[in-house]
Design an enzyme around this catalytic site. Structure first.
Site, PDB file in Angstrom:
ATOM      1  N   GLU A 284      -3.679  -8.826  -8.579  1.00  7.26           N
ATOM      2  CA  GLU A 284      -2.868  -7.755  -9.172  1.00  7.26           C
ATOM      3  C   GLU A 284      -1.382  -7.978  -8.914  1.00  7.26           C
ATOM      4  OE1 GLU A 284      -4.239  -4.334  -6.986  1.00  7.26           O
ATOM      5  OE2 GLU A 284      -6.207  -4.322  -7.929  1.00  7.26           O
ATOM      6  N   ARG A 323      16.566   0.005  -5.664  1.00  8.86           N
ATOM      7  CA  ARG A 323      16.062  -0.809  -4.551  1.00  8.86           C
ATOM      8  C   ARG A 323      17.056  -0.941  -3.395  1.00  8.86           C
ATOM      9  NH1 ARG A 323      15.057  -5.605  -4.795  1.00  8.86           N
ATOM     10  NH2 ARG A 323      13.321  -5.550  -3.361  1.00  8.86           N
ATOM     11  N   TYR A 327      15.466   0.655  -0.161  1.00 10.61           N
ATOM     12  CA  TYR A 327      14.881  -0.294   0.806  1.00 10.61           C
ATOM     13  C   TYR A 327      15.935  -1.172   1.469  1.00 10.61           C
ATOM     14  CZ  TYR A 327      10.949   0.441  -2.517  1.00 10.61           C
ATOM     15  OH  TYR A 327      10.008   0.956  -3.366  1.00 10.61           O
ATOM     16  N   CYS A 356      27.657  10.480  -6.687  1.00  9.65           N
ATOM     17  CA  CYS A 356      28.191  11.142  -5.490  1.00  9.65           C
ATOM     18  C   CYS A 356      27.209  11.049  -4.330  1.00  9.65           C
ATOM     19  CB  CYS A 356      28.468  12.610  -5.767  1.00  9.65           C
ATOM     20  SG  CYS A 356      29.408  12.838  -7.259  1.00  9.65           S
TER      21      CYS A 356
HETATM   22  C1  LIG Z   1       2.154  -2.127  -6.325  1.00  8.86           C
HETATM   23  C2  LIG Z   1       0.778  -2.643  -6.354  1.00  8.86           C
HETATM   24  C3  LIG Z   1       0.538  -3.966  -6.728  1.00  8.86           C
HETATM   25  C4  LIG Z   1       1.646  -4.936  -7.068  1.00  8.86           C
HETATM   26  O1  LIG Z   1       2.466  -5.229  -5.995  1.00  8.86           O
HETATM   27  P1  LIG Z   1       3.608  -6.357  -6.157  1.00  8.86           P
HETATM   28  O2  LIG Z   1       4.219  -6.424  -4.828  1.00  8.86           O
HETATM   29  O3  LIG Z   1       4.557  -5.867  -7.199  1.00  8.86           O
HETATM   30  O4  LIG Z   1       2.934  -7.608  -6.557  1.00  8.86           O
HETATM   31  C5  LIG Z   1      -0.764  -4.385  -6.803  1.00  8.86           C
HETATM   32  N1  LIG Z   1      -1.802  -3.562  -6.502  1.00  8.86           N
HETATM   33  C6  LIG Z   1      -1.592  -2.280  -6.123  1.00  8.86           C
HETATM   34  C7  LIG Z   1      -2.756  -1.430  -5.817  1.00  8.86           C
HETATM   35  C8  LIG Z   1      -0.308  -1.779  -6.034  1.00  8.86           C
HETATM   36  O5  LIG Z   1      -0.117  -0.527  -5.652  1.00  8.86           O
END
Ligand SMILES: *Cc1c(COP(=O)(O)O)cnc(C)c1O
Length: 428
Positions: A284, A323, A327, A356
Site C-alpha cells: 500500500e 508538512r 511535522y 497569521c
Molecule cells: C497512510 C497509509 C499508507 C501509505 O503510507 P505512505 O507512507 O504514504 O506510503 C498505507 N497504508 C495505510 C493503512 C495508511 O494509513
C-alpha cells in the site's frame, strides 16, 4: 544543490538555469495558471509504480496506491490505468476511485474508525477487502453484511509492535499507537472473525509507519505476521493474502531509503525463505509513488531582510502545504530561474506564508539569491501536499497541473473565494 541531486530527477531537471518537469518549463506553467500551483509528472509516477511492479511480477500481487497521499482524480486515474488497486481510508476516497473510473474490486479499505455508512457503501461497491482494525469493527461489519445478505472479505490489521524509526506522528506500528489489533490478541480475533456470520477471512495486514528509510523494520513486521499466519492456519483458518502496508520513504534532502524494488525483493525473499511463496502479496505505498513526482510553485511576494532573520513571504502557505508546520519537515526550495549570485548575493532566508501563525513556514535558513517576484519551487511536494490543503484564512486551494512528456494538463481549477462559503447560511 547540484542538478543530479534534485529530488525528483530525472523528471525534474535544471536546464540553462531554469527548472523543468517532464519536459515543461515550470515558469511557463506559473505564468499560465498562476500560483500557488501544484505540478505533477505523470512519467515520474509511472516510473515509481514500475519499480514496485517489476519486483512483484511473476507472483500473485496487488499494488494498492494509498490514495490519501494525493487523491486527485487525475492522479487516481493515472494509477488505475497502470493496473494498480487502491488503499482507501474513507468513503470519500471510495467515491473518488469510482469517479476516476477505477475498479472497486481492487480496493482495500483501511482505517481505524470506519462509519457504518462507509462500510455499507463499500460492501455494496464490492471492495476486495476490509482491513479491520478492532473487534468492535468486526462485529459491526458482520452485523451489517448479514443484514444486507452480503459477505465482507476481511483482513485483520495487526499492530506488530515494531519501531519504524520515523517521526512519532507518522509511526503507526507500535503498541502505543491507536492502529490495528495487538499482535497478542490477533489469534483470538481471527478465531472470532471465522465464527461470525457475514464475514470471510481473506488476509492479514500491517502498516508500520511512513517515511521509513530502512528495510529492517519491514522484515521484523513481516516475521511477526508470518508467525501469526502459521498459528492462525493451524487453527484451520486459511489466509490467502499478506498485505505489508506502505510507508517507504523518499529523499527530501539526504535520506537514503532503499529503492522500492530492493525493498520488495527483500520482503519476497523472506516470504519465500519461510515457505509462504504461494500467497498473494499486497502493498500500500503512498508517498513513494507520488512524493517526488510533484512540486509546489509559489511566488515571492515580499522580501523582509532583517537583523536577526530574513523573511521571504511567498504566496503559498501552511494551508497549501502543511508538512513543514505539522511535522517540521524539511523540503527543498529552489528558484525556478536561478539568479546570478554576483548580482544578487545569496542570503539566509526563512520562506514563510502570509498566514497569521508563526508556524506558517515552508523552509528555514535557506541560502538563496532572491528578489521579490521570483518564482520558487518546493520540491517533493506530490505527497501529503494538496491532499492536506485547507481553506484556513479563507484562502482558495491551489490549482493542479499534470505534465506528461512536454504536455501540460490542468487537472484541478483553482478554487474561487465564492466556493468557500457557498454552503454557509446566514442566521435569521
Ligand atoms: C497512510 C497509509 C499508507 C501509505 O503510507 P505512505 O507512507 O504514504 O506510503 C498505507 N497504508 C495505510 C493503512 C495508511 O494509513
Amino acid at each position: 544543490m547540484t542538478a543530479s541531486a534534485l529530488p525528483g530527477a530525472p523528471f525534474l531537471a535544471r536546464q540553462a538555469d531554469e527548472l523543468w518537469l517532464d519536459g515543461v518549463r515550470l515558469a511557463d506553467l506559473a505564468a499560465e495558471f498562476g500560483t500557488p500551483l501544484y505540478v505533477y509528472s505523470r512519467g515520474a509516477m509511472a516510473a515509481a509504480a514500475a519499480a514496485y511492479l517489476q519486483a512483484l511480477s511473476g507472483r500473485p500481487h496487488l499494488l494498492c496506491y494509498s490514495m490519501k497521499a494525493n487523491s486527485s482524480l487525475a492522479v487516481t486515474k493515472t494509477f488505475a490505468d497502470l493496473g494498480l488497486g487502491f488503499d482507501i481510508v474513507s468513503g470519500g476516497e471510495l467515491a473518488r476511485v469510482i469517479a476516476a473510473g477505477a475498479d472497486p474490486a481492487k480496493v482495500v479499505f483501511s482505517g481505524v474508525g470506519k462509519t457504518r455508512a462507509e462500510m455499507h457503501t463499500a460492501l455494496l461497491a464490492g471492495v476486495k477487502c476490509f482491513n479491520v482494525e478492532s473487534e468492535p469493527e468486526l462485529l459491526a461489519l458482520s452485523e451489517l453484511a448479514s443484514s444486507l445478505g452480503r459477505t465482507a472479505a476481511v483482513s485483520l490489521r495487526i499492530n506488530p509492535d515494531v519501531d519504524a524509526k520515523t517521526h512519532p506522528y507518522i509511526s503507526t506500528g507500535l503498541k502505543g499507537n491507536k492502529f490495528g489489533i495487538a499482535h497478542g490478541q490477533a489469534r483470538a480475533a481471527y478465531a472470532h472473525a471465522a465464527r461470525l456470520p457475514g464475514l470471510r477471512v481473506v488476509g492479514i495486514d500491517c502498516h508500520i509507519g511512513s517515511q521509513i528509510t530502512e528495510i529492517a523494520p519491514y522484515l521484523d513486521a513481516l516475521d511477526r505476521l508470518l508467525d501469526l499466519i502459521e498459528q492462525v492456519e493451524t487453527d484451520g483458518i486459511p489466509i490467502a493474502h499478506i498485505d505489508l502496508g506502505g510507508g517507504l520513504g523518499i529523499t527530501y534532502t539526504d535520506e537514503q531509503p532503499p529503492a522500492a524494488d530492493v525493498l520488495v525483493r527483500a520482503l519476497l525473499g523472506r516470504i519465500d525463505a519461510r515457505g509462504h511463496g504461494q500467497r498473494e502479496v499486497l502493498l500500500e505505498p503512498g508517498r513513494s509513488l507520488v512524493g517526488n513526482a510533484g512540486v509546489l510553485l509559489t511566488e515571492a511576494l515580499v522580501l523582509k531582510p532583517g537583523t536577526d532573520k530574513n523573511f521571504c513571504i511567498v504566496d503559498a502557505a501552511m494551508n497549501d502545504l502543511v508538512r513543514p508546520a505539522m511535522y517540521q519537515s524539511w523540503m527543498a526550495i529552489v528558484p525556478c530561474q536561478q539568479r546570478d549570485p554576483q548580482v544578487t548575493p545569496p542570503l539566509n532566508w526563512d520562506i514563510v506564508g502570509p498566514i497569521c501563525e508563526s508556524g506558517d513556514w515552508l523552509g528555514r535558513d535557506r541560502s538563496l539569491s532572491l528578489q521579490a517576484g521570483d518564482l520558487l519551487a518546493v520540491l517533493s511536494a506530490g505527497a501529503y501536499g494538496m491532499a492536506m490543503a485547507s481553506n484556513y484564512n479563507t484562502r482558495p486551494r491551489a490549482a493542479e497541473v499534470m505534465v506528461a512528456a512536454g504536455r501540460a494538463m490542468l487537472i484541478r481549477r483553482r478554487e474561487e473565494v465564492a466556493d468557500l462559503f457557498r454552503d454557509e447560511l446566514l442566521p435569521d
